[in-house]
Motif scaffolding. Structure first.
Motif, PDB file in Angstrom:
ATOM      1  N   GLU A  64       0.834  -1.197   0.000  1.00 46.98           N
ATOM      2  CA  GLU A  64       0.000   0.000   0.000  1.00 46.98           C
ATOM      3  C   GLU A  64       0.873   1.252   0.000  1.00 46.98           C
ATOM      4  O   GLU A  64       0.524   2.268  -0.614  1.00 46.98           O
ATOM      5  N   ASN A  67       1.986   1.762  -3.461  1.00 37.93           N
ATOM      6  CA  ASN A  67       0.944   2.370  -4.276  1.00 37.93           C
ATOM      7  C   ASN A  67       1.046   3.897  -4.232  1.00 37.93           C
ATOM      8  O   ASN A  67       0.799   4.580  -5.227  1.00 37.93           O
ATOM      9  N   LEU A  74      -3.101   3.315  -8.507  1.00 43.34           N
ATOM     10  CA  LEU A  74      -3.544   1.965  -8.850  1.00 43.34           C
ATOM     11  C   LEU A  74      -5.011   1.799  -8.466  1.00 43.34           C
ATOM     12  O   LEU A  74      -5.418   2.152  -7.364  1.00 43.34           O
ATOM     13  N   ASN A  75      -5.764   1.244  -9.376  1.00 42.20           N
ATOM     14  CA  ASN A  75      -7.189   1.032  -9.118  1.00 42.20           C
ATOM     15  C   ASN A  75      -7.397  -0.409  -8.649  1.00 42.20           C
ATOM     16  O   ASN A  75      -7.224  -1.355  -9.418  1.00 42.20           O
ATOM     17  N   TYR A  76      -7.725  -0.566  -7.369  1.00 37.65           N
ATOM     18  CA  TYR A  76      -7.999  -1.901  -6.829  1.00 37.65           C
ATOM     19  C   TYR A  76      -9.025  -1.778  -5.714  1.00 37.65           C
ATOM     20  O   TYR A  76      -9.133  -0.759  -5.044  1.00 37.65           O
ATOM     21  N   ARG A  77      -9.786  -2.863  -5.537  1.00 31.81           N
ATOM     22  CA  ARG A  77     -10.837  -2.872  -4.528  1.00 31.81           C
ATOM     23  C   ARG A  77     -10.550  -3.839  -3.389  1.00 31.81           C
ATOM     24  O   ARG A  77     -11.288  -3.869  -2.412  1.00 31.81           O
ATOM     25  N   SER A  78      -9.496  -4.624  -3.514  1.00 31.31           N
ATOM     26  CA  SER A  78      -9.164  -5.577  -2.466  1.00 31.31           C
ATOM     27  C   SER A  78      -7.659  -5.814  -2.474  1.00 31.31           C
ATOM     28  O   SER A  78      -6.950  -5.418  -3.406  1.00 31.31           O
ATOM     29  N   GLU A  79      -7.186  -6.461  -1.411  1.00 28.79           N
ATOM     30  CA  GLU A  79      -5.768  -6.783  -1.330  1.00 28.79           C
ATOM     31  C   GLU A  79      -5.357  -7.748  -2.436  1.00 28.79           C
ATOM     32  O   GLU A  79      -4.260  -7.664  -2.968  1.00 28.79           O
ATOM     33  N   GLU A  81      -6.610  -7.884  -5.498  1.00 24.50           N
ATOM     34  CA  GLU A  81      -6.463  -7.109  -6.734  1.00 24.50           C
ATOM     35  C   GLU A  81      -5.168  -6.303  -6.723  1.00 24.50           C
ATOM     36  O   GLU A  81      -4.508  -6.154  -7.757  1.00 24.50           O
ATOM     37  N   LEU A  82      -4.784  -5.802  -5.557  1.00 24.62           N
ATOM     38  CA  LEU A  82      -3.531  -5.066  -5.444  1.00 24.62           C
ATOM     39  C   LEU A  82      -2.348  -5.983  -5.762  1.00 24.62           C
ATOM     40  O   LEU A  82      -1.425  -5.601  -6.486  1.00 24.62           O
ATOM     41  N   LYS A  84      -2.372  -8.657  -7.631  1.00 21.98           N
ATOM     42  CA  LYS A  84      -2.385  -8.962  -9.065  1.00 21.98           C
ATOM     43  C   LYS A  84      -1.731  -7.840  -9.864  1.00 21.98           C
ATOM     44  O   LYS A  84      -0.994  -8.088 -10.824  1.00 21.98           O
ATOM     45  N   LEU A  85      -1.997  -6.598  -9.480  1.00 22.00           N
ATOM     46  CA  LEU A  85      -1.376  -5.460 -10.164  1.00 22.00           C
ATOM     47  C   LEU A  85       0.136  -5.470  -9.975  1.00 22.00           C
ATOM     48  O   LEU A  85       0.897  -5.176 -10.908  1.00 22.00           O
TER      49      LEU A  85
END
Length: 482
Positions: A64, A67, A74-79, A81-82, A84-85
């Motif tokens: 985080e 980020n 970075l566009n993410y809604r969960s850990e 997804e973060l 994966k990015l």
């Protein structure tokens, strides 16, 4: 604060091996335990937090923070997804550092060549020909004979991990092979002797990479000053994208000749339909009373004779029931008695180049199967002459050339202290053109591949790029499915 340096054994004892009865809480980084420790100033009750890598909380906190330093939010809604990015990679602020994770969650970092050189992209020799992971136009032309001094600083490496330092670049399309001879001369600031990176290999993203150094991290921040002196004339110019720090992969050798076992439940399906005809080619009388015993014979392997010259071939089936065979070489080199060879003899090469006539009948290979040819060999006592690569030229296809390595190049190791090795940098990841150690004690390297025709014939010319082959000991060539 010297009295606060506590040994792990004392911590384990104080917490009764992290017994749950001593647990007093759970934090974002792991569980917290109470314990009583002795030190030079007496005894103290302490709280000990045991980090739990499975919880990912400490890592997520770090990611985080990463980020916040990204070039774009970075566009993410969960850990998840973060993560994966970050597996795909993130360009950090300033556009000159690229951070990513490998499959094990270890940190990877690439520094733009513009950052390494301290140059202004708009005012220097940069290319916009290729798409870069950095700001557009960060490919720098490096010409033969040019001396290039870089200053590389990393900030986000994982501690305790063995890393490789790699030069990442582009080659013109005419050079597109699996691997290519680059002959790059370089050294660290303060070193007197140059190191040589002979080979570069193509990555999945289409760029090329050659390994410069290996080291084990003690800190997240590493500073290196590298002087690039020259490279092969065959690469008249390369376009450098950056210098990457990548965790070193561990090599696990495969046993292609696994013995038959209870797990071979599909042996009837794997048995070739022409097995009786092949067994008739055997030089010795094969003993079997049931088809399952015959399959066991095929899995173990046996000698057969084929062709007008009655060439001796070792024939066997792999674990998937595919036909495989190893053939002795023809007249190239000097034949010598060699008890370690399954043929009892081997061939010694002692010249700048040799021809290999590759010929195998269609009945000795499986239909509709892609095969590769492997050179099976051993080194003489003096291995120093085999560091340079070998070119392989299919004489029946004009200028169709690629390169192989006979020995695993000893990449220089950056040591934390003088005369201290942190690991043994012998093995490379399994890639086409790089050698592998076999379980039978021999070395092998893939020298060609093809889709099975009716009859296979090919003449290959192997040329050593520096000196003679130095009495290389060759057992033969092996045909195996890819």
């Amino acid at each position: 604060f010297q009295h606060l340096r506590i040994q792990l054994e004392e911590i384990t004892s104080a917490t009764d091996n992290f017994n749950d009865e001593n647990r007093i809480g759970v934090g974002g980084f792991g569980k917290v335990y109470k314990g009583e420790l002795s030190h030079s100033k007496g005894r103290s009750m302490v709280a000990i937090k045991r980090l739990n890598p499975n919880e990912w909380k400490g890592q997520i906190f770090f990611y985080e923070e990463m980020n916040k330093t990204a070039e774009s939010p970075l566009n993410y809604r969960s850990e998840v997804e973060l993560l994966k990015l970050l597996y795909k990679g993130v360009l950090l602020k300033g556009g000159k550092t690229y951070f990513s994770l490998n499959k094990k969650g270890e940190h990877c970092e690439m520094i733009s060549i513009a950052e390494c050189l301290g140059l202004d992209v708009k005012r220097n020799n940069f290319s916009t020909k290729y798409n870069s992971r950095f700001t557009v136009g960060t490919y720098h032309y490096l010409y033969t004979g040019e001396i290039l001094k870089t200053h590389v600083t990393t900030q986000f490496l994982s501690p305790g991990i063995t890393y490789t330092v790699n030069l990442v670049f582009k080659l013109p399309n005419v050079f597109r092979r699996c691997i290519y001879y680059i002959g790059l001369n370089y050294k660290l600031q303060g070193e007197t002797d140059n190191s040589i990176s002979h080979m570069a290999y193509e990555r999945e993203d289409g760029s090329w990479m050659c390994e410069l150094y290996q080291f084990t991290t003690n800190h997240k921040t590493i500073e290196l000053q590298i002087l690039f002196c020259s490279f092969s004339d065959s690469c008249w110019s390369i376009e450098v994208e950056g210098i990457e720090f990548r965790p070193m992969e561990k090599v696990q050798h495969k046993d292609e000749n696994q013995p038959i076992s209870d797990s071979d439940t599909n042996w009837e399906e794997n048995m070739p339909t022409d097995y009786e005809d092949i067994m008739k080619l055997s030089e010795n009388s094969l003993q079997w009373t049931a088809k399952e015993e015959a399959y066991s014979v095929f899995r173990k392997g046996f000698f057969i004779s084929v062709g007008e010259k009655k060439r001796c071939i070792w024939f066997y089936l792999d674990k998937n029931g595919k036909k495989c065979c190893m053939s002795q070489l023809g007249t190239s080199g000097t034949k010598t008695f060699f008890p370690e060879s399954r043929f009892g003899v081997a061939v010694q090469w002692d010249s700048l180049f040799f021809f290999i006539d590759v010929e195998v009948q269609s009945r000795l290979v499986s239909s509709e199967t892609a095969y590769a040819i492997y050179l099976v060999y051993k080194f003489p006592k003096d291995q120093s002459k085999f560091d340079a690569p070998v070119s392989v030229n299919a004489t029946t296809h004009g200028s169709d050339v690629w390169y192989i390595c006979l020995s695993s190049h000893q990449t220089p190791v950056i040591r934390p202290k003088a005369n201290q090795n942190t690991h043994n940098p012998v093995n490379k990841p399994e890639m086409k053109g790089f050698p592998q150690q076999r379980n039978d004690g021999w070395m092998e390297v893939q020298i060609w591949k093809w889709q099975t025709p009716i009859t296979i014939y090919k003449r290959l010319m192997l040329t050593h790029l520096n000196e003679k082959f130095g009495k290389l000991i060759v057992e033969g060539i092996e045909f195996r499915p890819i």
